[in-house]
Structures are given as C-alpha cells and as structure tokens.
Design a protein around this motif. Structure first.
Motif, short mmCIF file in Angstrom:
data_model
loop_
_atom_site.label_atom_id
_atom_site.label_comp_id
_atom_site.label_asym_id
_atom_site.label_seq_id
_atom_site.Cartn_x
_atom_site.Cartn_y
_atom_site.Cartn_z
N LEU A 223 0.85 -1.19 0.00
CA LEU A 223 0.00 0.00 0.00
C LEU A 223 0.89 1.24 0.00
O LEU A 223 1.81 1.35 0.82
CB LEU A 223 -0.91 0.00 1.24
N TRP A 224 0.61 2.18 -0.91
CA TRP A 224 1.40 3.39 -1.03
C TRP A 224 0.48 4.61 -0.97
O TRP A 224 -0.62 4.60 -1.52
CB TRP A 224 2.18 3.41 -2.35
N PHE A 225 0.95 5.67 -0.32
CA PHE A 225 0.23 6.95 -0.29
C PHE A 225 0.93 7.91 -1.24
O PHE A 225 2.16 8.04 -1.23
CB PHE A 225 0.23 7.56 1.11
N THR A 226 0.15 8.59 -2.07
CA THR A 226 0.70 9.57 -3.00
C THR A 226 0.05 10.92 -2.75
O THR A 226 -1.18 11.03 -2.68
CB THR A 226 0.46 9.16 -4.45
N GLU A 227 0.88 11.95 -2.60
CA GLU A 227 0.39 13.32 -2.56
C GLU A 227 0.64 13.94 -3.92
O GLU A 227 1.79 14.07 -4.35
CB GLU A 227 1.08 14.15 -1.49
N LYS A 228 -0.42 14.34 -4.59
CA LYS A 228 -0.29 15.02 -5.87
C LYS A 228 -0.01 16.49 -5.59
O LYS A 228 -0.90 17.25 -5.21
CB LYS A 228 -1.57 14.86 -6.69
N GLN A 229 1.25 16.89 -5.74
CA GLN A 229 1.67 18.23 -5.33
C GLN A 229 1.43 19.30 -6.39
O GLN A 229 1.24 20.46 -6.07
CB GLN A 229 3.14 18.19 -4.93
N ASP B 8 -6.24 12.48 8.12
CA ASP B 8 -5.74 11.11 8.15
C ASP B 8 -4.41 11.05 8.89
O ASP B 8 -3.59 11.97 8.79
CB ASP B 8 -5.53 10.58 6.72
N VAL B 9 -4.21 9.96 9.61
CA VAL B 9 -2.90 9.65 10.18
C VAL B 9 -2.53 8.27 9.67
O VAL B 9 -3.28 7.30 9.85
CB VAL B 9 -2.92 9.66 11.72
N GLY C 296 -5.33 15.35 1.90
CA GLY C 296 -4.39 14.72 0.99
C GLY C 296 -3.01 15.31 0.97
O GLY C 296 -2.16 14.87 0.20
N MET C 297 -2.75 16.33 1.83
CA MET C 297 -1.44 16.98 1.85
C MET C 297 -0.70 16.64 3.14
O MET C 297 -1.28 16.68 4.23
CB MET C 297 -1.60 18.50 1.75
#
Length: 279
Positions: free
Chosen positions: A3-9, A34-35, A49-50
């Motif tokens: 599982l990967w988290f992506t922040e679209k910057q 979210d934590v 999401g940031m």
C-alpha cells in the motif's frame, strides 16, 4: 500486496511513500484528516491529501519556523501561534525561558486531538501551564487581540480552504496590529519551485506592512520539492543584525546559531523572487 500513499503536489508531480497501516481517518468540519504509519517517515499527518508533518522530519519545519524569530527578539514573553494544531511550534517556543504565555489559535480542534494521540513527541507540550489553547479562527483571534504579542508565528496549511485568508495582505496588517511596537512575525510561505508567484506576492505584502522583511529557506523532504520558504516581518529587530554571541543555543537538530544568518543567503532564483525580479 503493498500500500502506497501519494500526494499530488502539482498537476504534473507528486511524492509517494509506502504505508504500513492507516491509524486514523475522519472528515472534520473543515477538512479530511488522516494519520498513516509509513515505512520511511513513521507516523504521518495528512490533511486533505497533503502531508503536514511526520515523525522523522518534523523537527526541521518546527525549528526553522520558530527559532529565527524567537532568537531575533531579545525578550519574547507573549507568543501567538496561528494554526499549528500538531503542537510542534509550541514545543519549540517553550524552550525560551522568557515566554510567559504561548497561545495556540487552531481552527480545527480535531487536529489537536489526533496530534496528542498519534504524535506525542510533537504535541507533548500542549498541556504546559504556559499554553493557552484556543480552538478558533486565527484571523478573528488576531483582530480581537491588538498590541498583545511579541512574536506571532503563522503555521498554516497551504493556501487552500480555511487557510486562504492567511496568505493575504489584510491578515498581515492585522498581525502588525496584534504585535507590540517591537514585534516580529513569521509565516511559512511554500516552495519556490512550485509557488513562485505566491512567494513573490507574500514578500511584497509583508515588506509593505513591516519595515523589515526577510525570506529564508530550509530543506524538508516530505514537503513539495523539499525546498521550503519562510518569510519574516519585523517592526524593529533585523535577524541579520543580531549579535551571534547572544543567540540562544538549544538541543535542536536542524537550527543552530551558526545557521541563523546563513539561511538568508538565498539561491539566486529565490532571491530574484523576493527582489521583484522574475523566477
């Protein structure tokens, strides 16, 4: 399965990190909170999401937004932190023995609750008797408290949603009124790689509000591009003119007196932004 988290910057760029598990999720009155526990950075606080902070690199941001201003003012007693519900800036502010009262004006109380539970090393000083936690709109709090503070630190999210007003000239003018006659303010002002227009505008607004305005940078790996900026406005004290022998030294991991003036030596393309040139 990983599982990967992506922040679209930006529209064309993002960062991604491997996630061990989700620790907390809720939609507050103001934002999605979210934590997550990550493999690389430990616990990570994410708002809308940031990435806001992580166990591993939080010290850079919290030290650098705090100690330049606090160590420039000769006797900071009354300090206001706008935003910063994770408590990291409060923790750094309380290192100064002169501080009598540190107010945290955070609009989202759920951020404070989650930080106390999942980031005790960051939020651990929020219960100190010198701390006055106010769950309120920081803009309104500043308007209602004129001439009270020696230092005001704006630890906001990016200029999205409830934080938009924290990047506008009327807010900086309100800060000036909330400061004492020799007060200092500092705000996080995003990355010169992706937000050059924002940095240019913020510096213009702060420099037209305060007689002294300075921008400096630090490296924060989980923030967009890794290169982050801060802008300081001061009524009297110039961080470039302080006596380095008088700077207080703490058990910090990024900030140190030897860096105090050096961080204002900007890369040429960042200097061009704040001097009115093109990026």
């Amino acid at each position: 399965m990983e599982l990967w988290f992506t922040e679209k910057q930006t529209e064309n760029h993002g960062i991604t990190t491997k996630v061990k598990r989700t620790l907390h999720h809720e939609v507050t009155e103001f934002q999605k909170l979210d934590v997550i526990e990550t493999a690389q950075f430990g616990n990570m606080l994410v708002l809308d999401g940031m990435v806001m902070t992580t166990d591993k690199d939080e010290f850079v941001y919290h030290e650098m937004i705090t100690h330049i201003a606090m160590n420039t003012h000769p006797h900071p007693e009354q300090v206001l932190v706008v935003g910063g519900g994770d408590g990291g800036v409060i923790r750094e502010v309380l290192r100064y023995p002169t501080v009598k009262r540190a107010v945290l004006a955070e609009i989202d109380g759920k951020v404070i609750e989650a930080s106390k539970k999942y980031f005790p090393a960051i939020a651990g000083m929020l219960d100190d008797p010198r701390v006055d936690v106010q769950v309120t709109d920081g803009v309104r709090y500043i308007q209602e408290n004129k001439g009270r503070f020696d230092v005001i630190i704006v630890d906001s999210t990016e200029p999205i949603g409830p934080a938009v007003g924290l990047f506008q000239k009327p807010f900086y003018e309100g800060i000036s009124e909330a400061l004492k006659e020799d007060g200092i303010m500092v705000a996080q002002t995003d990355t010169p790689w992706f937000k050059p227009d924002l940095i240019r505008q913020v510096f213009r607004d702060i420099s037209s509000t305060f007689p002294i305005a300075r921008t400096y940078t630090a490296n924060i790996p989980t923030y967009p591009s890794g290169l982050w900026s801060f802008t300081l406005g001061s009524k009297k004290y110039d961080p470039l003119e302080v006596n380095e022998d008088n700077l207080k030294r703490f058990d910090t991991r990024y900030y140190r007196p030897e860096l105090h003036k050096a961080v204002f030596r900007l890369p040429a393309f960042v200097e061009a932004l704040v001097s009115g040139g093109e990026e």
